[in-house]
Design a protein around this motif. Sequence first.
Motif, PDB file in Angstrom:
ATOM      1  N   UNK A  35       0.829  -1.215   0.000  1.00  0.00           N
ATOM      2  CA  UNK A  35       0.000   0.000   0.000  1.00  0.00           C
ATOM      3  C   UNK A  35       0.860   1.260   0.000  1.00  0.00           C
ATOM      4  N   UNK A  36       1.966   1.255   0.737  1.00  0.00           N
ATOM      5  CA  UNK A  36       2.855   2.420   0.716  1.00  0.00           C
ATOM      6  C   UNK A  36       3.463   2.604  -0.670  1.00  0.00           C
ATOM      7  N   UNK A  37       3.850   1.509  -1.288  1.00  0.00           N
ATOM      8  CA  UNK A  37       4.391   1.589  -2.650  1.00  0.00           C
ATOM      9  C   UNK A  37       3.354   2.110  -3.632  1.00  0.00           C
ATOM     10  N   UNK A  38       2.122   1.645  -3.507  1.00  0.00           N
ATOM     11  CA  UNK A  38       1.047   2.115  -4.390  1.00  0.00           C
ATOM     12  C   UNK A  38       0.774   3.606  -4.151  1.00  0.00           C
ATOM     13  N   UNK A  39       0.798   4.022  -2.884  1.00  0.00           N
ATOM     14  CA  UNK A  39       0.606   5.443  -2.582  1.00  0.00           C
ATOM     15  C   UNK A  39       1.699   6.294  -3.201  1.00  0.00           C
ATOM     16  N   UNK A  40       2.930   5.823  -3.141  1.00  0.00           N
ATOM     17  CA  UNK A  40       4.050   6.532  -3.747  1.00  0.00           C
ATOM     18  C   UNK A  40       3.873   6.613  -5.264  1.00  0.00           C
ATOM     19  N   UNK A  45       2.396   9.639 -10.163  1.00  0.00           N
ATOM     20  CA  UNK A  45       1.507   9.779 -11.318  1.00  0.00           C
ATOM     21  C   UNK A  45       0.763  11.109 -11.272  1.00  0.00           C
ATOM     22  N   UNK A  46       0.319  11.519 -10.102  1.00  0.00           N
ATOM     23  CA  UNK A  46      -0.382  12.797  -9.953  1.00  0.00           C
ATOM     24  C   UNK A  46       0.539  13.964 -10.298  1.00  0.00           C
ATOM     25  N   UNK A  47       1.767  13.937  -9.801  1.00  0.00           N
ATOM     26  CA  UNK A  47       2.724  15.009 -10.117  1.00  0.00           C
ATOM     27  C   UNK A  47       3.052  15.026 -11.607  1.00  0.00           C
ATOM     28  N   UNK A  48       3.225  13.869 -12.192  1.00  0.00           N
ATOM     29  CA  UNK A  48       3.498  13.759 -13.625  1.00  0.00           C
ATOM     30  C   UNK A  48       2.336  14.349 -14.428  1.00  0.00           C
ATOM     31  N   UNK A  49       1.107  14.019 -14.058  1.00  0.00           N
ATOM     32  CA  UNK A  49      -0.065  14.559 -14.760  1.00  0.00           C
ATOM     33  C   UNK A  49      -0.146  16.077 -14.635  1.00  0.00           C
ATOM     34  N   UNK A  50       0.222  16.624 -13.472  1.00  0.00           N
ATOM     35  CA  UNK A  50       0.217  18.080 -13.297  1.00  0.00           C
ATOM     36  C   UNK A  50       1.249  18.740 -14.205  1.00  0.00           C
ATOM     37  N   UNK A  51       2.434  18.163 -14.283  1.00  0.00           N
ATOM     38  CA  UNK A  51       3.490  18.724 -15.138  1.00  0.00           C
ATOM     39  C   UNK A  51       3.054  18.685 -16.599  1.00  0.00           C
ATOM     40  N   UNK A  52       2.487  17.573 -17.032  1.00  0.00           N
ATOM     41  CA  UNK A  52       2.017  17.443 -18.416  1.00  0.00           C
ATOM     42  C   UNK A  52       0.913  18.463 -18.690  1.00  0.00           C
ATOM     43  N   UNK A  53      -0.015  18.620 -17.751  1.00  0.00           N
ATOM     44  CA  UNK A  53      -1.116  19.568 -17.934  1.00  0.00           C
ATOM     45  C   UNK A  53      -0.595  21.000 -18.028  1.00  0.00           C
ATOM     46  N   UNK A  54       0.330  21.367 -17.145  1.00  0.00           N
ATOM     47  CA  UNK A  54       0.896  22.713 -17.178  1.00  0.00           C
ATOM     48  C   UNK A  54       1.675  22.946 -18.463  1.00  0.00           C
ATOM     49  N   UNK A  55       2.413  21.953 -18.898  1.00  0.00           N
ATOM     50  CA  UNK A  55       3.179  22.071 -20.131  1.00  0.00           C
ATOM     51  C   UNK A  55       2.250  22.231 -21.334  1.00  0.00           C
ATOM     52  N   UNK A  56       1.184  21.459 -21.366  1.00  0.00           N
ATOM     53  CA  UNK A  56       0.220  21.560 -22.468  1.00  0.00           C
ATOM     54  C   UNK A  56      -0.446  22.933 -22.484  1.00  0.00           C
ATOM     55  N   UNK A  57      -0.813  23.425 -21.301  1.00  0.00           N
ATOM     56  CA  UNK A  57      -1.443  24.746 -21.225  1.00  0.00           C
ATOM     57  C   UNK A  57      -0.469  25.834 -21.671  1.00  0.00           C
ATOM     58  N   UNK A  58       0.780  25.724 -21.252  1.00  0.00           N
ATOM     59  CA  UNK A  58       1.773  26.721 -21.661  1.00  0.00           C
ATOM     60  C   UNK A  58       1.999  26.669 -23.168  1.00  0.00           C
ATOM     61  N   UNK A  59       2.053  25.475 -23.747  1.00  0.00           N
ATOM     62  CA  UNK A  59       2.213  25.356 -25.194  1.00  0.00           C
ATOM     63  C   UNK A  59       1.029  25.956 -25.930  1.00  0.00           C
TER      64      UNK A  59
END
Length: 168
Positions: A35-40, A45-59
């Motif tokens: 469960x700790x590994x899954x939480x990590x 994945x959440x941080x990665x999705x935020x970076x992708x979303x911000x990058x897409x919006x900036x583009x």
Amino acid sequence: MNRKFNPLNPRNRGLTLIEMLVTLVLVVIISTVIMQGMGYIWGLQNRYNQVISQSSEQNMRLSWWRNSVARLTTRTQNSPDVFQGDQNQFKGQSLSVLGQEQGDSTLTRWQITTQSGRTELVGNGQAILALPQGSEFAYIDSNWVQHDHWPLGKSPEQQLPEVIVINQ
């Protein structure tokens, strides 16, 4: 044949309470680690999705800027909407303006503003991109010479610069 239960016989022996507790503890430890590994992994994945979303919006915002500048149109010198610009702002007619029908020639204004130590590219009143402090517009003519204002004189040969850049 009727056999009697003999607890001392190894074939008839079941799990003891200690064996059950050890098994239960091992299952709990393994479950906790999983469960700790899954939480990590979910956090990554959440941080990665935020970076992708911000990058897409900036583009997308950068694309709005590029389209607006690339589709600037010329006007007669007597028109109030003739292209004009300095280091901090420019205005002119564009066929690609945020919030307007594509292809309609509309006045667009771009500014580089600094408020509270934050420098931004602003198009028609909308903040589009964060810029490094000290950014400014520059206008490049057909001879690839950079200027800090446009038009160059009272009757410039070019109504529009070849390129508009943001110097940092």
